[in-house]
Design an enzyme around this catalytic site. Sequence first.
Site, short mmCIF file in Angstrom:
data_model
loop_
_atom_site.label_atom_id
_atom_site.label_comp_id
_atom_site.label_asym_id
_atom_site.label_seq_id
_atom_site.Cartn_x
_atom_site.Cartn_y
_atom_site.Cartn_z
N HIS A 72 0.84 -1.20 0.00
CA HIS A 72 0.00 0.00 0.00
C HIS A 72 0.88 1.25 0.00
O HIS A 72 1.76 1.39 0.84
CB HIS A 72 -0.90 0.01 1.24
CG HIS A 72 -2.14 -0.83 1.08
ND1 HIS A 72 -3.31 -0.57 1.75
CD2 HIS A 72 -2.38 -1.92 0.31
CE1 HIS A 72 -4.22 -1.47 1.40
NE2 HIS A 72 -3.67 -2.30 0.54
N TYR A 201 -9.43 5.68 7.31
CA TYR A 201 -9.56 6.06 8.72
C TYR A 201 -10.63 7.15 8.78
O TYR A 201 -10.43 8.24 8.23
CB TYR A 201 -8.24 6.59 9.27
CG TYR A 201 -7.18 5.52 9.45
CD1 TYR A 201 -6.93 5.00 10.72
CD2 TYR A 201 -6.44 5.04 8.38
CE1 TYR A 201 -5.97 4.01 10.91
CE2 TYR A 201 -5.47 4.06 8.56
CZ TYR A 201 -5.24 3.56 9.83
OH TYR A 201 -4.29 2.58 10.01
N PRO A 293 -4.47 0.27 18.55
CA PRO A 293 -4.23 -0.17 17.17
C PRO A 293 -4.35 0.92 16.12
O PRO A 293 -4.06 0.66 14.95
CB PRO A 293 -5.31 -1.24 16.96
CG PRO A 293 -6.39 -0.87 17.92
CD PRO A 293 -5.71 -0.29 19.11
N LYS A 297 0.90 -0.19 15.03
CA LYS A 297 2.27 -0.34 15.51
C LYS A 297 2.52 -1.59 16.35
O LYS A 297 3.68 -1.91 16.62
CB LYS A 297 2.67 0.89 16.35
CG LYS A 297 2.72 2.18 15.56
CD LYS A 297 3.71 2.09 14.43
CE LYS A 297 3.64 3.28 13.50
NZ LYS A 297 4.20 2.99 12.19
N TYR A 385 3.83 6.58 10.05
CA TYR A 385 2.97 5.46 9.67
C TYR A 385 3.76 4.33 9.01
O TYR A 385 3.55 3.15 9.32
CB TYR A 385 1.85 5.95 8.74
CG TYR A 385 0.74 4.94 8.58
CD1 TYR A 385 -0.35 4.94 9.44
CD2 TYR A 385 0.78 3.98 7.56
CE1 TYR A 385 -1.37 4.01 9.30
CE2 TYR A 385 -0.24 3.05 7.42
CZ TYR A 385 -1.31 3.08 8.30
OH TYR A 385 -2.31 2.14 8.15
#
Length: 391
Positions: A72, A201, A293, A297, A385
């Site tokens: 991704h 998100y 979550p 990580k 990220y």
Amino acid sequence: MRTQVAIIGAGPAGLLLGQLLYEAGIDNIIFEQRSPDYVLGRIRAGVLEQVTVDLLAQAKADKRMLAEGLPHDGIELLFGGKRHRIDLHELTGGKRVMVYGQTEVTRDLMEARKRAGLLTVYEAQNVTPLEFGSERPRVRYEKDGQQHEISCDFIAGCDGFHGVCRASIPADSIRNYEKVYPFGWLGILADVPPVSHELIYAHTERGFALCSQRSATRSRYYLQVPLTDKVENWSDEAFWDELRLRLDPEARANLVTGASLEKSIAPLRSFVSEPMRFGRMFLAGDAAHIVPPTGAKGLNLAASDVGYLSRAFAEFYQQRSSEGIDRYSEVSLRRVWKAERFSWWMTSLMHRFPDSGDFDRKVQEAELDYLVHSRAGATSLAENYVGLPLN
């Protein structure tokens, strides 16, 4: 019986450590309280940082991931009814994440260990680390009604948040830091195609939502729910109906629903134990720290711990240097706290807090708007990220 490194816990952290040590020529045995099927039944994370991908390659357990995993290059932030893409690949100079389920990582590591003929003692009861403050640590356990002891040079505690290793440390030798969040994630796993090819998100008035995936045909979705909610109060139909209300019109139209394969509610917490070394016992992964979550990580932090620890053991055996093991806790915790900060920040940014007022919500909206319109803000999010480097 004797080994160089006794590893307690056969989750991905323990299994990855075992393979990295094997590749470095270091003998190890893994002890696991549960059965292999139970370990594989845990439904957990699915976003791998480049550091984790690289360590799986080093462990020679990456073949299926490279064939079946989904690289991704970006994520999408949904707020104000619209989606905004964060281009991870462009903002970080070519880095990306790999979507590949933790269950599959565990399976691949189990298979690699089996091919190498390495010993894993499953269903080992009453596993106890002993004398780890001395130069002759031992591990005691019971199997098939008989008690056994293994002597070793080092013990690696990879046995999770509720494991025996951290619990065996005297209370005055350890300090715990914890933050408990006032909500949980209701998660559902279903054999349906993802609503989007990248993760979404969502920050909405009804609460947070996450659209994730495990493959091109298996999806993982989450809803923010109160801690008082019960899984049995959520039918599949109720879940899909609520998810639709938290999506933008395009995603809502693209959503494919189906029967759940697994459904659960996970509370969110941040937790760190310091230090991560106690004599000749070292904590790694969830045994030492937990992250919410939101920042993806958890598994990646466990992998970076194991990367540091395997490197330290290799220096000890191959170069007769104790520098790596002496600095393990300091080096690992530096990365741990940065990941804790990012996960706390993402959680604070994306969720609705029950005690927040109009001012707090306006600040969240302003920060989200800043992130998607500021290259500096977007770059900071992207760098964290995809994962900070394993220095």
